[in-house]
Design a protein around this motif. Structure first.
Motif, mmCIF file in Angstrom:
data_model
loop_
_atom_site.group_PDB
_atom_site.id
_atom_site.type_symbol
_atom_site.label_atom_id
_atom_site.label_comp_id
_atom_site.label_asym_id
_atom_site.label_seq_id
_atom_site.Cartn_x
_atom_site.Cartn_y
_atom_site.Cartn_z
ATOM 1 N N ALA A 285 0.873 -1.186 0.000
ATOM 2 C CA ALA A 285 0.000 0.000 0.000
ATOM 3 C C ALA A 285 0.902 1.227 0.000
ATOM 4 N N SER B 147 -7.533 1.020 -5.087
ATOM 5 C CA SER B 147 -8.518 1.226 -4.016
ATOM 6 C C SER B 147 -8.934 2.693 -3.976
ATOM 7 N N ARG C 146 -15.229 -3.767 -2.171
ATOM 8 C CA ARG C 146 -14.737 -3.602 -0.804
ATOM 9 C C ARG C 146 -15.914 -3.655 0.152
ATOM 10 N N ILE D 226 -8.151 6.506 11.621
ATOM 11 C CA ILE D 226 -7.582 5.461 10.767
ATOM 12 C C ILE D 226 -8.325 4.150 10.929
ATOM 13 N N HIS E 42 -10.716 -3.950 4.155
ATOM 14 C CA HIS E 42 -9.597 -3.325 4.897
ATOM 15 C C HIS E 42 -10.243 -2.582 6.051
ATOM 16 N N GLY F 11 -8.811 -0.993 8.832
ATOM 17 C CA GLY F 11 -8.181 0.120 9.538
ATOM 18 C C GLY F 11 -6.689 -0.041 9.557
ATOM 19 N N GLN G 221 -2.785 0.513 11.877
ATOM 20 C CA GLN G 221 -2.161 0.425 13.205
ATOM 21 C C GLN G 221 -3.016 -0.471 14.129
ATOM 22 N N GLY H 292 -4.743 -4.177 4.441
ATOM 23 C CA GLY H 292 -3.506 -4.032 5.226
ATOM 24 C C GLY H 292 -3.862 -3.822 6.682
ATOM 25 N N GLY H 293 -3.147 -2.904 7.328
ATOM 26 C CA GLY H 293 -3.570 -2.489 8.658
ATOM 27 C C GLY H 293 -2.725 -2.937 9.832
ATOM 28 N N LEU H 294 -1.833 -3.908 9.612
ATOM 29 C CA LEU H 294 -1.073 -4.407 10.755
ATOM 30 C C LEU H 294 -0.199 -3.300 11.336
ATOM 31 N N GLU I 175 -2.691 -5.968 1.412
ATOM 32 C CA GLU I 175 -2.274 -4.591 1.072
ATOM 33 C C GLU I 175 -1.581 -3.930 2.256
ATOM 34 N N PRO I 176 -0.491 -4.490 2.747
ATOM 35 C CA PRO I 176 0.161 -3.851 3.894
ATOM 36 C C PRO I 176 0.951 -2.621 3.482
ATOM 37 N N GLY I 177 0.945 -1.614 4.316
ATOM 38 C CA GLY I 177 1.729 -0.411 4.069
ATOM 39 C C GLY I 177 2.679 -0.183 5.227
ATOM 40 N N TYR J 174 -2.879 13.015 14.531
ATOM 41 C CA TYR J 174 -3.476 11.913 15.312
ATOM 42 C C TYR J 174 -2.974 11.879 16.747
ATOM 43 N N TYR K 233 3.892 7.051 6.314
ATOM 44 C CA TYR K 233 2.966 8.162 6.515
ATOM 45 C C TYR K 233 3.663 9.391 7.095
ATOM 46 N N MET L 143 3.027 12.139 3.524
ATOM 47 C CA MET L 143 2.024 13.126 3.947
ATOM 48 C C MET L 143 2.646 14.504 4.169
HETATM 49 N N1 LLP Z 1 -5.456 -0.709 1.952
HETATM 50 C C1 LLP Z 1 -6.286 0.338 2.012
HETATM 51 C C2 LLP Z 1 -7.514 0.312 1.226
HETATM 52 C C3 LLP Z 1 -6.002 1.425 2.848
HETATM 53 O O1 LLP Z 1 -6.845 2.436 2.924
HETATM 54 C C4 LLP Z 1 -4.793 1.421 3.599
HETATM 55 C C5 LLP Z 1 -4.449 2.554 4.460
HETATM 56 C C6 LLP Z 1 -3.936 0.319 3.474
HETATM 57 C C7 LLP Z 1 -4.303 -0.730 2.648
HETATM 58 C C8 LLP Z 1 -2.631 0.233 4.218
HETATM 59 O O2 LLP Z 1 -2.817 0.222 5.591
HETATM 60 P P1 LLP Z 1 -1.558 -0.006 6.549
HETATM 61 O O3 LLP Z 1 -1.052 -1.409 6.330
HETATM 62 O O4 LLP Z 1 -0.542 0.997 6.207
HETATM 63 O O5 LLP Z 1 -2.110 0.185 7.915
HETATM 64 N N2 LLP Z 1 -2.034 8.278 7.720
HETATM 65 C C9 LLP Z 1 -2.416 7.344 8.757
HETATM 66 C C10 LLP Z 1 -2.722 5.977 8.189
HETATM 67 C C11 LLP Z 1 -3.767 6.010 7.106
HETATM 68 C C12 LLP Z 1 -4.063 4.665 6.516
HETATM 69 C C13 LLP Z 1 -4.903 4.795 5.294
HETATM 70 N N3 LLP Z 1 -5.194 3.581 4.611
HETATM 71 C C14 LLP Z 1 -1.322 7.288 9.807
HETATM 72 O O6 LLP Z 1 -0.339 7.994 9.678
HETATM 73 O O7 LLP Z 1 -1.439 6.572 10.805
#
Ligand code: LLP
Length: 424
Positions: A66, A110, A157, A170, A207, A209, A211, A246-248, A284-286, A327, A381, A385
């Protein structure tokens, strides 16, 4: 400080009281490249990815990074070369993937507000799948695809109404969120998608959320998604791939999310038990791939004692590191050289003209003007950002690979910032 607790360890570690990233001393990097400076460890990124790869060994599964977490070309290149696909949310991100050597066929798209033009560009490029977030989007996408003589691959989705127990900004899988199609309406939406001539249903997506630090919300979402897949397939619509988003979470301040391989061992066991273990899987991990691979180096400008608070004014600010302001996020702030000298408690703040411009509150530091500090867990992020608020150029970025430092982004100049502007 217990060195192994340092977010980013073992790629970030003190040696002889000096903070190193891989083989390089961060103080040297600050001197060579200036501050504020983002520094990333390639090995840390690949290490984070390897936990997912281990979990998915022997499965049909693909990691779609992601890229909103960190979309710098040099970072994308690391993941493209490691065989990842990408999860994008704009045509701009698609252009970045292609510029970094990634392939459109490994891209999923997405986002709740794709424009017709973005849909066209993605169809032309030949992306793998659109993750569609509303019934209205289904209609528009079908229309756009038909006008191009194409059929768009789609997954819907689903909003499973699961609480990921994270910051409200988030969390995305609750009823009140703008994301996805409500669980109760999903079957209807799939029937509609299957009836549209410009669409081909290929999967389902969820997906909940970001963190997320426990396994339970994932388990709940997984069960809800599988219940839906059973319903949808009973209605005669095959769902070839399952995308769990994603979200982990990562360790910012003693957080203890499950390691990716442990999380996925549990999820795969449930998938196997329900007979879905051999489906094509996508994630979709970011943040969990890049967050703790990066730090932001910043120099102390002034110490400003006050009656109620002492301020440590640094040269990084909310425009470079927006997460605390947005946040109230916590990032550890550590010295580049450890010492036993007495500490004082400071609010660590930037030069931007906002009271919200703080990076850390009530931090015990031994800091002098001119010292360099490292803001940890800054790989995700932060740069993606960052803004130009106060006409501040965005920092340079350096990717470390062993004992080599590659500048992957030059510091932004004022000329870069005013390019495209004109006087009346
Ligand atoms: N897939 C979708 C559809 C998403 O909206 C997101 C993140 C991810 C995957 C990746 O999520 P992750 O694995 O990175 O948690 N700016 C905020 C986080 C916003 C996340 C948005 N979507 C922060 O700095 O905490």
């Amino acid at each position: 400080m217990n060195a192994s607790d340092l977010p980013g360890a073992p790629f970030l570690a003190y040696r002889d009281q000096q903070l190193f990233i891989e083989q390089l001393r961060l103080q040297d990097l600050a001197q060579q490249h200036g501050t504020p400076l983002f520094v990333y460890s390639k090995a840390a990124m690949l290490h984070a990815l390897s936990a997912y790869q281990r979990a998915f060994a022997g499965r049909q599964a693909k990691v779609h990074y992601a890229m909103k977490a960190n979309s710098s070309l040099g970072v994308l290149q690391v993941f493209a070369q490691a065989g990842c696909g990408f999860d994008i949310v704009s045509a701009g991100e698609l252009a970045r993937v292609l510029a970094a050597g990634g392939q459109a066929k490994d891209v999923i798209f997405s986002g709740v507000g794709k424009t017709r033009q973005e849909m066209q560009l993605a169809l032309q490029a030949g992306i793998a799948c659109f993750n569609v977030e509303s019934e209205a989007e289904l209609d528009v996408l079908s229309d756009v695809a038909l006008s191009m003589g194409q059929v768009a691959p789609v997954s819907i989705r689903v909003n499973p109404n699961v609480d990921p127990k994270t910051h409200p900004y988030i969390s995305t899988g609750l009823k009140g969120n703008k994301f996805g199609i409500a669980h109760e309406r999903t079957l209807q939406a799939y029937r509609h998608a299957a009836s549209l001539p410009g669409l081909k249903v290929t999967g389902i997506d969820c997906h909940i959320g970001s963190q997320i630090t426990t396994t339970e919300p994932y388990m709940d979402a997984l069960d809800k998604v599988l219940d839906l897949v059973e319903q949808i397939e009973r209605a005669g619509i095959p769902v070839d791939h399952l995308d769990f988003g994603g979200g982990l979470g990562i360790n910012y301040n003693g957080d203890t999310p499950p390691p990716a391989d442990a999380l996925w061992a549990s999820l795969l066991a449930r998938l196997d038990a329900r007979g879905f273990g051999q489906r094509q899987l996508m994630i979709e991990p970011g943040r969990s791939l890049v967050g703790n691979a990066g730090v932001c180096l910043t120099q102390v400008q002034f110490l400003k004692p006050g009656e109620q608070k002492n301020f440590c004014i640094i040269d990084a600010a909310m425009n470079d590191l927006p997460r605390p302001a947005m946040y109230e996020a916590y990032h550890q702030i550590v010295p580049l050289t450890l010492s036993n000298a007495a500490t004082q408690v400071y609010d660590v703040v930037g030069p931007v003209c906002e009271s919200g411009d703080w990076i850390g509150r009530d931090r015990a530091l031994n800091a002098q003007a001119g010292d360099t500090l490292a803001v940890l867990s800054a790989g995700a992020y932060c740069m993606s950002m960052a803004s130009n608020y106060n006409t501040r150029g965005r920092p340079a970025e350096v990717l470390i690979d062993g004992d080599k430092a590659h500048v992957i982004r030059a510091r932004e100049t004022v000329a870069d910032q005013i390019r495209g502007e004109s006087l009346v």
